[in-house]
Design a protein around this motif. Structure first.
Motif, mmCIF file in Angstrom:
data_model
loop_
_atom_site.group_PDB
_atom_site.id
_atom_site.type_symbol
_atom_site.label_atom_id
_atom_site.label_comp_id
_atom_site.label_asym_id
_atom_site.label_seq_id
_atom_site.Cartn_x
_atom_site.Cartn_y
_atom_site.Cartn_z
ATOM 1 N N ALA A 82 -1.800 -2.269 7.274
ATOM 2 C CA ALA A 82 -1.456 -1.279 6.203
ATOM 3 C C ALA A 82 -1.746 -1.815 4.707
ATOM 4 C CB ALA A 82 0.310 -1.100 5.997
ATOM 5 N N ALA A 83 -1.637 -3.295 4.724
ATOM 6 C CA ALA A 83 -1.915 -3.847 3.248
ATOM 7 C C ALA A 83 -3.218 -3.786 2.982
ATOM 8 C CB ALA A 83 -1.177 -5.375 3.344
ATOM 9 N N ARG A 84 -4.180 -4.045 4.194
ATOM 10 C CA ARG A 84 -5.551 -4.270 3.964
ATOM 11 C C ARG A 84 -6.063 -2.856 3.863
ATOM 12 N NH1 ARG A 84 -5.695 -8.511 9.051
ATOM 13 N NH2 ARG A 84 -5.703 -10.376 7.750
ATOM 14 N N ASN A 85 -5.506 -1.770 4.234
ATOM 15 C CA ASN A 85 -6.179 -0.572 4.093
ATOM 16 C C ASN A 85 -5.951 -0.023 2.763
ATOM 17 O OD1 ASN A 85 -7.024 -0.192 6.784
ATOM 18 N ND2 ASN A 85 -5.076 0.781 7.485
ATOM 19 N N VAL A 86 -5.022 -0.399 1.890
ATOM 20 C CA VAL A 86 -4.928 -0.100 0.332
ATOM 21 C C VAL A 86 -6.476 -0.771 -0.230
ATOM 22 C CG1 VAL A 86 -3.789 -0.312 -1.704
ATOM 23 C CG2 VAL A 86 -2.643 -0.339 0.508
#
Length: 157
Positions: free
Chosen positions: A108-112
């Motif tokens: 989820a953090a890498r998709n931002v």
């Protein structure tokens, strides 16, 4: 033939700043191409941001609570019965719960896009701590899948 346990649990070193094995595991999962010092730096920067925004608890408590909030209790697994594949809801063991939670938070953090990784990671951990965010959405989707396929629970063995 029985599975042989690996020594990775014994060899896992705690995070030097917070002295937490969970933080050490998280840093190892966050690391790309063997660059552990960069992963540690990003994790510490994210913890500093969390310390600024969440005054009531220490950043490592927020981190551990976020991981515990994201852990799934039940998931669906594919079982082949009589030529047909069924999505069977099953309990998740504690090691898999932890690894799924870590994986979902990092994903989820890498998709931002458009922000630095430590900022995205801090935002995702704070959202998971509050019961919101992308990782919590993934957990809810897994639980909904398991609930929808409850009729096939008798295939679990």
């Amino acid at each position: 033939m029985s599975k042989k346990a690996t020594a990775s649990i014994d060899q896992l070193k705690p995070d030097p700043k917070f002295n937490s094995k969970l933080a050490g595991k998280f840093i190892n999962c966050m690391m790309l191409k063997g660059k552990k010092s960069i992963a540690q730096k990003m994790f510490c920067q994210a913890m500093d941001i969390i310390a600024e925004k969440e005054k009531s608890k220490t950043p490592i408590e927020v981190f551990e609570t976020a991981i515990n909030n994201v852990k799934p209790m039940i998931e669906v697994r594919s079982k082949r019965v009589g030529g047909a594949s069924y999505q069977v809801p099953m309990q998740v063991n504690s090691k898999r719960q932890q690894s799924l939670a870590i994986r979902w938070i990092l994903e989820a953090a890498r998709n931002v896009k458009g922000k630095a990784m430590h900022e995205c990671l801090a935002a995702e951990l704070l959202e998971a701590y509050q019961g919101k965010g992308g990782a919590m959405m993934t957990r809810e989707n897994v639980h909904k899948m398991a609930e929808a396929n409850k009729a096939f629970a008798h295939f679990a063995w």
